[in-house]
Design an enzyme around this catalytic site. Structure first.
Site, PDB file in Angstrom:
ATOM      1  N   SER A  72      43.711  36.236  39.359  1.00 50.30           N
ATOM      2  CA  SER A  72      42.552  36.618  38.545  1.00 50.30           C
ATOM      3  C   SER A  72      42.939  37.582  37.424  1.00 50.30           C
ATOM      4  CB  SER A  72      41.516  37.300  39.440  1.00 50.30           C
ATOM      5  OG  SER A  72      40.553  37.983  38.661  1.00 50.30           O
ATOM      6  N   GLN A  94      44.205  32.707  36.060  1.00 50.20           N
ATOM      7  CA  GLN A  94      42.783  32.573  35.708  1.00 50.20           C
ATOM      8  C   GLN A  94      42.438  33.542  34.604  1.00 50.20           C
ATOM      9  OE1 GLN A  94      40.176  35.139  37.054  1.00 50.20           O
ATOM     10  NE2 GLN A  94      38.889  34.270  35.446  1.00 50.20           N
ATOM     11  N   TYR A  96      39.676  35.495  32.346  1.00 46.37           N
ATOM     12  CA  TYR A  96      38.384  35.937  31.838  1.00 46.37           C
ATOM     13  C   TYR A  96      38.666  36.190  30.366  1.00 46.37           C
ATOM     14  CZ  TYR A  96      35.982  36.424  36.309  1.00 46.37           C
ATOM     15  OH  TYR A  96      35.366  36.168  37.510  1.00 46.37           O
ATOM     16  N   THR A 122      37.599  30.658  33.411  1.00 47.74           N
ATOM     17  CA  THR A 122      36.331  30.778  34.130  1.00 47.74           C
ATOM     18  C   THR A 122      35.199  30.976  33.131  1.00 47.74           C
ATOM     19  OG1 THR A 122      37.441  31.641  36.063  1.00 47.74           O
ATOM     20  CG2 THR A 122      35.088  32.087  35.895  1.00 47.74           C
ATOM     21  N   LYS A 204      36.662  26.368  34.835  1.00 52.91           N
ATOM     22  CA  LYS A 204      36.106  26.678  36.164  1.00 52.91           C
ATOM     23  C   LYS A 204      34.646  27.098  36.033  1.00 52.91           C
ATOM     24  CE  LYS A 204      36.930  29.715  40.183  1.00 52.91           C
ATOM     25  NZ  LYS A 204      36.006  30.836  40.137  1.00 52.91           N
ATOM     26  N   HIS A 228      30.861  29.770  41.710  1.00 52.49           N
ATOM     27  CA  HIS A 228      31.443  31.111  41.862  1.00 52.49           C
ATOM     28  C   HIS A 228      31.132  31.658  43.263  1.00 52.49           C
ATOM     29  CE1 HIS A 228      33.358  34.106  39.050  1.00 52.49           C
ATOM     30  NE2 HIS A 228      33.143  34.891  40.074  1.00 52.49           N
ATOM     31  N   ARG A 231      27.884  33.819  43.525  1.00 52.01           N
ATOM     32  CA  ARG A 231      27.800  35.207  43.063  1.00 52.01           C
ATOM     33  C   ARG A 231      27.200  35.354  41.674  1.00 52.01           C
ATOM     34  NH1 ARG A 231      31.097  39.095  45.212  1.00 52.01           N
ATOM     35  NH2 ARG A 231      32.009  39.774  43.256  1.00 52.01           N
ATOM     36  N   SER A 260      33.663  26.733  46.462  1.00 58.02           N
ATOM     37  CA  SER A 260      32.354  27.312  46.794  1.00 58.02           C
ATOM     38  C   SER A 260      31.847  26.790  48.128  1.00 58.02           C
ATOM     39  CB  SER A 260      31.305  27.090  45.699  1.00 58.02           C
ATOM     40  OG  SER A 260      31.693  27.761  44.508  1.00 58.02           O
ATOM     41  N   GLY A 261      32.064  27.570  49.148  1.00 59.09           N
ATOM     42  CA  GLY A 261      31.538  27.259  50.472  1.00 59.09           C
ATOM     43  C   GLY A 261      32.560  26.709  51.445  1.00 59.09           C
ATOM     44  N   VAL A 262      33.816  26.484  51.000  1.00 59.70           N
ATOM     45  CA  VAL A 262      34.821  25.962  51.936  1.00 59.70           C
ATOM     46  C   VAL A 262      35.182  27.068  52.927  1.00 59.70           C
ATOM     47  CG1 VAL A 262      37.163  25.043  52.184  1.00 59.70           C
ATOM     48  CG2 VAL A 262      35.754  24.363  50.215  1.00 59.70           C
ATOM     49  N   ARG A 263      34.952  26.814  54.187  1.00 61.27           N
ATOM     50  CA  ARG A 263      35.261  27.805  55.228  1.00 61.27           C
ATOM     51  C   ARG A 263      36.302  27.302  56.207  1.00 61.27           C
ATOM     52  NH1 ARG A 263      33.825  30.105  52.018  1.00 61.27           N
ATOM     53  NH2 ARG A 263      32.134  31.547  51.636  1.00 61.27           N
ATOM     54  N   GLY A 282      38.139  30.437  48.919  1.00 62.31           N
ATOM     55  CA  GLY A 282      37.789  31.745  48.368  1.00 62.31           C
ATOM     56  C   GLY A 282      37.759  32.828  49.435  1.00 62.31           C
ATOM     57  N   ARG A 283      36.565  33.232  49.811  1.00 64.69           N
ATOM     58  CA  ARG A 283      36.406  34.377  50.712  1.00 64.69           C
ATOM     59  C   ARG A 283      37.282  34.347  51.971  1.00 64.69           C
ATOM     60  NH1 ARG A 283      31.510  33.424  48.504  1.00 64.69           N
ATOM     61  NH2 ARG A 283      30.228  35.139  47.710  1.00 64.69           N
TER      62      ARG A 283
HETATM   63  C1  LIG Z   1      34.811  39.123  45.732  1.00 64.35           C
HETATM   64  C2  LIG Z   1      34.996  37.928  44.833  1.00 64.35           C
HETATM   65  C3  LIG Z   1      35.641  38.100  43.622  1.00 64.35           C
HETATM   66  C4  LIG Z   1      35.850  37.010  42.777  1.00 64.35           C
HETATM   67  N1  LIG Z   1      36.549  37.189  41.617  1.00 64.35           N
HETATM   68  C5  LIG Z   1      36.775  36.136  40.810  1.00 64.35           C
HETATM   69  C6  LIG Z   1      37.569  36.289  39.646  1.00 64.35           C
HETATM   70  O1  LIG Z   1      38.076  37.353  39.360  1.00 64.35           O
HETATM   71  N2  LIG Z   1      37.743  35.192  38.858  1.00 64.35           N
HETATM   72  C7  LIG Z   1      37.179  33.970  39.150  1.00 64.35           C
HETATM   73  O2  LIG Z   1      37.356  33.011  38.398  1.00 64.35           O
HETATM   74  N3  LIG Z   1      36.457  33.800  40.277  1.00 64.35           N
HETATM   75  C8  LIG Z   1      36.255  34.841  41.104  1.00 64.35           C
HETATM   76  N4  LIG Z   1      35.556  34.655  42.270  1.00 64.35           N
HETATM   77  C9  LIG Z   1      35.073  33.304  42.616  1.00 64.35           C
HETATM   78  C10 LIG Z   1      36.145  32.529  43.382  1.00 64.35           C
HETATM   79  O3  LIG Z   1      37.187  32.125  42.541  1.00 64.35           O
HETATM   80  C11 LIG Z   1      35.563  31.240  43.991  1.00 64.35           C
HETATM   81  O4  LIG Z   1      34.889  30.498  42.983  1.00 64.35           O
HETATM   82  C12 LIG Z   1      34.598  31.506  45.137  1.00 64.35           C
HETATM   83  O5  LIG Z   1      35.005  32.610  45.911  1.00 64.35           O
HETATM   84  C13 LIG Z   1      34.518  30.259  46.002  1.00 64.35           C
HETATM   85  O6  LIG Z   1      33.549  30.395  46.955  1.00 64.35           O
HETATM   86  P1  LIG Z   1      33.846  30.815  48.489  1.00 64.35           P
HETATM   87  O7  LIG Z   1      34.117  32.286  48.458  1.00 64.35           O
HETATM   88  O8  LIG Z   1      32.570  30.468  49.127  1.00 64.35           O
HETATM   89  O9  LIG Z   1      35.031  30.004  48.969  1.00 64.35           O
HETATM   90  C14 LIG Z   1      35.355  35.737  43.136  1.00 64.35           C
HETATM   91  C15 LIG Z   1      34.730  35.567  44.383  1.00 64.35           C
HETATM   92  C16 LIG Z   1      34.563  36.641  45.233  1.00 64.35           C
HETATM   93  C17 LIG Z   1      33.924  36.390  46.578  1.00 64.35           C
END
Ligand SMILES: Cc1cc2nc3c(=O)[nH]c(=O)nc-3n(C[C@H](O)[C@H](O)[C@H](O)COP(=O)(O)O)c2cc1C
Length: 334
Positions: A72, A94, A96, A122, A204, A228, A231, A260-263, A282-283
């Site tokens: 990031s 990535q 910004y 992004t 993205k 995202h 978020r 987004s949502g893959v666990r 992600g998370r």
């Molecule tokens: C705490 C946090 C910070 C994130 N920071 C960025 C970031 O800096 N750049 C970006 O493109 N996406 C960011 N994302 C989004 C993630 O790249 C990704 O799209 C998202 O976490 C996927 O969903 P998931 O957490 O449900 O897997 C962030 C997500 C979280 C949870």
């Protein structure tokens, strides 16, 4: 975020029987990057708030497994420090997208020089969404100079300051925060990125099929279907809901990645069954990082890879070509 999970509940795998899946191979190459399975780690900013090693721990775990990480722009370590930790590991960057073109050019040149092979731009975060928990705690780490290692180490960014970030944190933050929320950016400006980046470019945060058409018109190499992780736009559509329509619209003209949502590995299998070329986690890896640093990330990623392998094998597939070429539906609406 709940919509992402609900979208997964609206589809189901349809396993096939009596097929030889004893020997499996999930390795693939996405936009020139080889990986053991179609799985990458999504860019997550400010990882030092979870573990002191932050992005370095993620880079090391990824390099051990050959799984690509996406660094990031909001990292707490520099582009070069993370590259050193990643070593021979695959890595993407990535962006910004800064509103100052000189800073954009400088950051991209650094990423290229440090061995990041693809650029993820992004688009869904040109300003932050309404985040009540952060607002309640008046919490924005950037204001404290956390998650700003990349701009603060950037010569073009520093050239625009009268005093260095080390001497005047407030002035550096005051210059960076409005700069990296690029409100004035439009489709036409993607050309600027092409001028400064000779590798593959992915956009993205796409969810609407008309935006996907614009992305194809702009000749991008890939898109990442994502909200995202929920978020940004509250009440946005769950990302998996729109994946099949986007896969059909793209029709092989660009790589379609999904997050987004893959666990779990089974979630990843479902997204692949719906036509994603690869998925980003992600998370879950961030939780692993918080609990166990490099070991924690490695454990989460290995577990997801193992479950993905088992799920696809038990569903009757031995490699991605078989999954893609399946004559009857791999996935249904239950
Ligand atoms: C705490 C946090 C910070 C994130 N920071 C960025 C970031 O800096 N750049 C970006 O493109 N996406 C960011 N994302 C989004 C993630 O790249 C990704 O799209 C998202 O976490 C996927 O969903 P998931 O957490 O449900 O897997 C962030 C997500 C979280 C949870």
């Amino acid at each position: 975020m709940r919509a992402n999970r609900a979208a997964f509940d609206r589809y189901a795998l349809v396993p096939r029987m009596l097929r030889d899946t004893t020997t499996r191979n999930w390795s693939t190459t996405i936009l020139g990057t080889a990986m053991p399975a179609p799985l990458l780690l999504a860019p997550i900013g400010v990882l030092s708030i979870l573990h002191a090693d932050g992005e370095l721990a993620v880079a090391r775990a990824c390099a051990e497994l050959g799984v690509p990480m996406v660094l990031s722009t909001a990292a707490s370590h520099t582009i070069e420090e993370v590259a050193a930790a990643s070593g021979a590991g695959p890595r993407w960057f990535q962006l910004y997208w800064p509103t100052d073109d000189a800073v954009t050019a400088s950051v991209l040149a650094r990423a290229r020089a440090a061995g990041y092979t693809a650029l993820v731009v992004t688009l869904d975060t040109w300003t932050l969404g309404w985040r009540p928990l952060d607002l309640d705690g008046a919490y924005l780490p950037f204001l404290r100079g956390v998650g700003t290692a990349i701009p603060f180490s950037d010569p073009a960014f520093r050239a625009g300051l009268t005093r260095s970030p080390e001497d005047d944190l407030g002035a550096a933050v005051g210059r960076w925060v409005p700069m990296f929320t690029g409100t004035a950016l439009r489709w036409e400006q993607l050309d600027l990125l092409r001028e400064h980046w000779d590798g593959p470019i992915l956009l993205k945060g796409l969810l609407h099929v008309d935006d996907v058409a614009a992305a194809l018109e702009a000749s991008v190499d890939g898109i990442i279907v994502s909200n995202h992780g929920g978020r940004q736009v509250d009440r946005a559509v769950g990302a998996l809901t729109v994946l099949p329509g986007i896969v059909a619209a793209v029709d092989g003209r660009a790589a379609v990645l999904f997050d987004s949502g893959v666990r779990t590995g089974a979630d990843a299998a479902l997204a692949l069954g719906l036509g994603a070329d690869a998925v980003l986690l992600g998370r879950p890896y961030a939780y692993g990082l918080a609990l166990g640093g490099q070991d924690g990330v490695r454990h989460v990623v290995r577990s997801v890879l193992a479950e993905l392998d088992l799920t696809l094998a038990l569903a009757g597939y031995a490699d991605l070509a078989e999954l893609r070429g399946a004559p009857s539906p791999t996935v249904v609406h239950p």
